[in-house]
Design an enzyme around this catalytic site. Structure first.
Site, PDB file in Angstrom:
ATOM      1  N   LYS A 194       0.870  -1.185   0.000  1.00 40.66           N
ATOM      2  CA  LYS A 194       0.000   0.000   0.000  1.00 40.66           C
ATOM      3  C   LYS A 194       0.904   1.231   0.000  1.00 40.66           C
ATOM      4  CE  LYS A 194      -1.723   2.823   2.799  1.00 40.66           C
ATOM      5  NZ  LYS A 194      -1.584   4.031   1.964  1.00 40.66           N
ATOM      6  N   GLY A 247       7.337   4.733   8.237  1.00 43.83           N
ATOM      7  CA  GLY A 247       6.552   5.966   8.332  1.00 43.83           C
ATOM      8  C   GLY A 247       6.761   6.635   9.665  1.00 43.83           C
ATOM      9  N   SER A 248       5.749   7.393  10.084  1.00 42.16           N
ATOM     10  CA  SER A 248       5.896   8.190  11.300  1.00 42.16           C
ATOM     11  C   SER A 248       5.742   7.327  12.554  1.00 42.16           C
ATOM     12  CB  SER A 248       4.852   9.307  11.307  1.00 42.16           C
ATOM     13  OG  SER A 248       3.569   8.727  11.325  1.00 42.16           O
ATOM     14  N   THR A 251       1.899   6.650  13.714  1.00 44.31           N
ATOM     15  CA  THR A 251       1.210   5.692  12.834  1.00 44.31           C
ATOM     16  C   THR A 251       1.834   4.309  13.014  1.00 44.31           C
ATOM     17  OG1 THR A 251       0.782   7.451  11.252  1.00 44.31           O
ATOM     18  CG2 THR A 251       0.469   5.228  10.465  1.00 44.31           C
ATOM     19  N   GLY A 252       3.157   4.256  13.104  1.00 44.51           N
ATOM     20  CA  GLY A 252       3.842   2.971  13.294  1.00 44.51           C
ATOM     21  C   GLY A 252       3.373   2.279  14.562  1.00 44.51           C
ATOM     22  N   GLU A 270       9.841   0.588  10.762  1.00 43.95           N
ATOM     23  CA  GLU A 270      10.987   1.494  10.587  1.00 43.95           C
ATOM     24  C   GLU A 270      10.410   2.896  10.674  1.00 43.95           C
ATOM     25  OE1 GLU A 270      13.091   4.075   9.350  1.00 43.95           O
ATOM     26  OE2 GLU A 270      13.187   3.224   7.321  1.00 43.95           O
ATOM     27  N   CYS A 304      14.163   9.679   6.703  1.00 48.05           N
ATOM     28  CA  CYS A 304      13.966   9.297   8.110  1.00 48.05           C
ATOM     29  C   CYS A 304      15.280   9.259   8.884  1.00 48.05           C
ATOM     30  CB  CYS A 304      13.222   7.978   8.220  1.00 48.05           C
ATOM     31  SG  CYS A 304      13.991   6.670   7.277  1.00 48.05           S
ATOM     32  N   GLU A 401      10.185  15.530  15.695  1.00 46.79           N
ATOM     33  CA  GLU A 401      10.627  15.375  14.307  1.00 46.79           C
ATOM     34  C   GLU A 401       9.944  16.415  13.419  1.00 46.79           C
ATOM     35  OE1 GLU A 401      11.442  11.640  11.427  1.00 46.79           O
ATOM     36  OE2 GLU A 401       9.365  11.828  12.051  1.00 46.79           O
TER      37      GLU A 401
HETATM   38  O1  TXE Z   1       2.930   9.495   7.470  1.00 47.09           O
HETATM   39  P1  TXE Z   1       2.273   8.195   8.071  1.00 47.09           P
HETATM   40  P2  TXE Z   1       2.266  10.697   6.658  1.00 47.09           P
HETATM   41  C1  TXE Z   1       6.496  11.791   9.062  1.00 47.09           C
HETATM   42  C2  TXE Z   1       6.631  13.232   8.635  1.00 47.09           C
HETATM   43  C3  TXE Z   1       5.279  13.597   8.132  1.00 47.09           C
HETATM   44  C4  TXE Z   1       4.389  12.775   9.027  1.00 47.09           C
HETATM   45  C5  TXE Z   1       3.049  12.433   8.433  1.00 47.09           C
HETATM   46  O2  TXE Z   1       6.949  14.000   9.779  1.00 47.09           O
HETATM   47  O3  TXE Z   1       5.005  14.964   8.240  1.00 47.09           O
HETATM   48  O4  TXE Z   1       5.121  11.584   9.234  1.00 47.09           O
HETATM   49  O5  TXE Z   1       3.212  11.867   7.123  1.00 47.09           O
HETATM   50  C6  TXE Z   1      -0.136   4.714   6.044  1.00 47.09           C
HETATM   51  N1  TXE Z   1      -3.027   1.984   9.285  1.00 47.09           N
HETATM   52  N2  TXE Z   1       7.007  10.839   8.088  1.00 47.09           N
HETATM   53  O6  TXE Z   1       0.884  10.974   7.085  1.00 47.09           O
HETATM   54  O7  TXE Z   1       0.964   8.505   8.698  1.00 47.09           O
HETATM   55  C7  TXE Z   1      -0.171   5.900   5.105  1.00 47.09           C
HETATM   56  O8  TXE Z   1      -1.282   5.798   4.228  1.00 47.09           O
HETATM   57  C8  TXE Z   1      -2.224   1.570   8.295  1.00 47.09           C
HETATM   58  C9  TXE Z   1       8.175  10.143   8.481  1.00 47.09           C
HETATM   59  O9  TXE Z   1       2.445  10.432   5.234  1.00 47.09           O
HETATM   60  O10 TXE Z   1       3.285   7.528   8.913  1.00 47.09           O
HETATM   61  C10 TXE Z   1       1.177   5.779   4.428  1.00 47.09           C
HETATM   62  O11 TXE Z   1       1.105   4.788   3.406  1.00 47.09           O
HETATM   63  N3  TXE Z   1      -1.521   2.412   7.533  1.00 47.09           N
HETATM   64  C11 TXE Z   1       8.446   8.957   7.646  1.00 47.09           C
HETATM   65  C12 TXE Z   1       2.081   5.288   5.561  1.00 47.09           C
HETATM   66  O12 TXE Z   1       1.206   4.706   6.525  1.00 47.09           O
HETATM   67  C13 TXE Z   1      -1.607   3.725   7.772  1.00 47.09           C
HETATM   68  C14 TXE Z   1       8.132   9.042   6.213  1.00 47.09           C
HETATM   69  C15 TXE Z   1       2.893   6.380   6.236  1.00 47.09           C
HETATM   70  O13 TXE Z   1       2.001   7.327   6.758  1.00 47.09           O
HETATM   71  C16 TXE Z   1      -2.443   4.230   8.796  1.00 47.09           C
HETATM   72  C17 TXE Z   1       6.897   9.764   5.963  1.00 47.09           C
HETATM   73  C18 TXE Z   1      -3.167   3.291   9.573  1.00 47.09           C
HETATM   74  N4  TXE Z   1      -3.961   3.666  10.575  1.00 47.09           N
HETATM   75  C19 TXE Z   1       6.407  10.646   6.887  1.00 47.09           C
HETATM   76  N5  TXE Z   1      -2.346   5.573   8.794  1.00 47.09           N
HETATM   77  C20 TXE Z   1       9.757   8.248   7.931  1.00 47.09           C
HETATM   78  N6  TXE Z   1      10.252   8.339   9.145  1.00 47.09           N
HETATM   79  O14 TXE Z   1      10.299   7.598   7.070  1.00 47.09           O
HETATM   80  C21 TXE Z   1      -1.500   5.917   7.802  1.00 47.09           C
HETATM   81  N7  TXE Z   1      -1.052   4.798   7.176  1.00 47.09           N
END
Ligand code: TXE
Length: 497
Positions: A194, A247-248, A251-252, A270, A304, A401
């Site tokens: 996804k 991701g964040s 959410t993680g 991660e 990240c 962050e």
């Molecule tokens: O990230 P999310 P977002 C940070 C950065 C950014 C903030 C928000 O600070 O401003 O996160 O970005 C999926 N169940 N990073 O909203 O929410 C979502 O659809 C399952 C750091 O984009 O972490 C996407 O595919 N999946 C980061 C993925 O998770 C869910 C890189 C990442 O989204 C979900 C990007 C749920 N409940 C942003 N909610 C890094 N550290 O690498 C969301 N997603």
């Protein structure tokens, strides 16, 4: 400004109707629910994608499960590796098209898209391809006593875990997806990806190339849509055996919690953090500034592993901030499609608004904005690269962050104090230490709480070197041989004879 021309294949691809990729074919999805893809350099809508729902999730998971038990289970490890190598060849062959797509969707400068999203992705695929024939168990000595002359033997097997759900962020829409896909397929798993709702297009094109590479249908599937809806539904699906997420942190954590609740599904997380870069006093001001630019400002800081907290010896602080401001003023900010651009826009509007609010927080807390701290005029989501001098360890910009082109600086005098400050965070993804004194660096190495520590470098990840976070920055490791334990189950077999 001189922009490269978009390839015809890119403009044609953008105009297509987009949805999902399931069982080796494009699937339209919910045509009544569309989300728009915005070019962050212009703010304009460049494509639309149909939202996925339970129907697409179920189709993709069923297809991946059938392939896992069927065609992929019957494919030899050697052929699995060959498939990944052929996909790497096709990424290289279609490199410019993929790099352009990545840049128009994410705002990444084109040179970086070419080098990382396409070039490095091919390298990662080849690395994983090599592992496919080397995943083995062990023969073990059994310690049971023998009463009637019977003997025992035991061995372990590494068995693919099943259908993997890969949830991908927007910052490296191809490379991070390839990390998950390469690891899963090398181990014999199948995958449903996804992508982020901001960057859902590139992997649809990669999935077509995977078919051309001879990867059997249904081994790789893609469902697009929001995290809350499609992401959760994939994790909840009974066929999901493992979730791999980048991701964040918040959410993680919710992804990990849901995966645990849904029958202890295996997870690799991660996540982000607040990575530190510390410079010791033997470094010159010029070397410190070179290091800061490498650690904190590549791809607008949207990496990240990038550093956001910088610790500078007090004796060098003023000179470092002055030279850094000078170097940032000279940085070429502009279109991601201009080959000389060093910094493009932030990747999406929500992120841009978050960064602007971070500038405001720094001002409210009395931090000195030494450079930048504002949005650039004109279309698109551009901000100035920013340098902030914090007052205290507790300041928000030293702890939260930003994921943007913002370096926050604190000076120090005492190296013991430095160790305490570096570790005073719930996160631990990466850190870097900059010094010519290797004896000191080696002594500090064991004290720094980060899954990835660089000495005299920052942000470079390599397929041969395990990568992942300590503390709240994640669980599990990607790359090296470490990934194998996260994509396989260990089965022990004992025999009496
Ligand atoms: O990230 P999310 P977002 C940070 C950065 C950014 C903030 C928000 O600070 O401003 O996160 O970005 C999926 N169940 N990073 O909203 O929410 C979502 O659809 C399952 C750091 O984009 O972490 C996407 O595919 N999946 C980061 C993925 O998770 C869910 C890189 C990442 O989204 C979900 C990007 C749920 N409940 C942003 N909610 C890094 N550290 O690498 C969301 N997603």
């Amino acid at each position: 400004m001189s922009e490269i021309n978009l390839l015809e294949s890119v403009t044609t691809f953008l105009q297509r109707s987009h949805g999902h990729y399931i069982n080796g074919a494009s699937v339209a999805g919910q045509e009544n629910e569309i989300f728009s893809i915005v070019n962050p350099a212009s703010g304009e809508v460049i494509a639309t994608v149909n939202q996925g729902g339970d129907t697409e999730v179920h189709q993709a998971m069923q297809a991946a499960s059938a392939a896992f038990h069927g065609v992929w289970a019957q494919t030899s490890p050697l052929e699995r590796g060959n498939c990944l190598n052929r996909l790497a060849d096709l990424l290289q062959k279609n490199s410019e098209e993929l790099a352009q797509l990545e840049s128009v969707c994410s705002g990444k400068p084109i040179q970086l898209s070419r080098m990382l999203d396409v070039g490095a992705s091919a390298d990662y695929l080849r690395y994983f391809a090599g592992w496919s024939t080397k995943i083995t168990g062990e023969t073990l000595n059994v310690s049971l006593p023998s009463f009637k002359g019977e003997k025992y033997s035991a061995f372990t097997r590494r068995e693919p875990i099943g259908v993997v759900v890969g949830i991908i962020p927007w910052n490296f829409s191809i490379m991070i997806a390839i990390w998950k896909l390469g690891a899963a397929l090398a181990c014999g798993c199948t995958i449903v990806l996804k992508p982020s709702e901001y960057t859902p297009l590139t992997m649809l094109r990669v999935a077509e190339l995977a078919k051309e590479a001879g990867i059997p249908d249904s081994v790789i599937n893609i469902v697009n849509g929001s995290g809350a809806r499609v992401g959760s539904s994939l994790i909840n699906h009974p066929q999901c055996a493992k979730v791999t997420f980048t991701g964040s942190v918040p959410t993680g954590m919710s992804v990990g919690k849901l995966a645990m609740e849904q029958g202890l599904k295996r997870t690799t997380l991660e996540l982000g953090g607040k990575n530190a870069a510390a410079f010791l006093s033997d470094m010159t001001v010029e070397k410190i500034v070179d290091g800061i630019l490498e650690a904190g400002y590549v791809y607008q800081g949207q990496i990240c592993a990038a550093a956001e907290r910088f610790y500078i010896p007090s004796v060098h602080m003023d000179a470092v901030l002055a030279l850094l401001s000078e170097r940032l003023s000279a940085m070429k900010i502009g279109s991601p499609l201009d080959e000389s651009t060093e910094m493009g826009p932030l990747a999406n509007k929500e992120h841009y608004e978050k960064i602007l609010s971070m500038f405001e927080t720094a001002r409210q807390e009395g931090n000195e904005i030494v450079h930048g701290g504002y949005a650039l005029e004109g279309a698109g989501f551009f901000v100035a690269p920013t340098v902030i001098r914090a007052n205290r360890v507790e300041d928000t910009l030293m702890n939260e962050e930003t994921f943007g082109p913002i370096g926050t600086f604190l000076s120090y005098d005492d190296e013991e104090e430095l160790m305490t400050m570096m570790n005073a965070t719930p996160f631990g993804l990466s850190a870097s230490l900059w010094t010519n004194d290797m004896s000191k660096a080696m002594r500090m190495t064991s004290r720094i709480e980060a899954g990835m520590l660089w000495i005299n470098m920052h942000t470079f990840v390599d397929p041969a070197v395990p990568f992942g976070g300590m503390k709240s920055s994640g669980m599990g490791r990607e790359f090296g041989s470490a990934f194998i334990e996260h994509y396989t189950e260990l089965k022990s077999v004992m025999m009496r004879y």
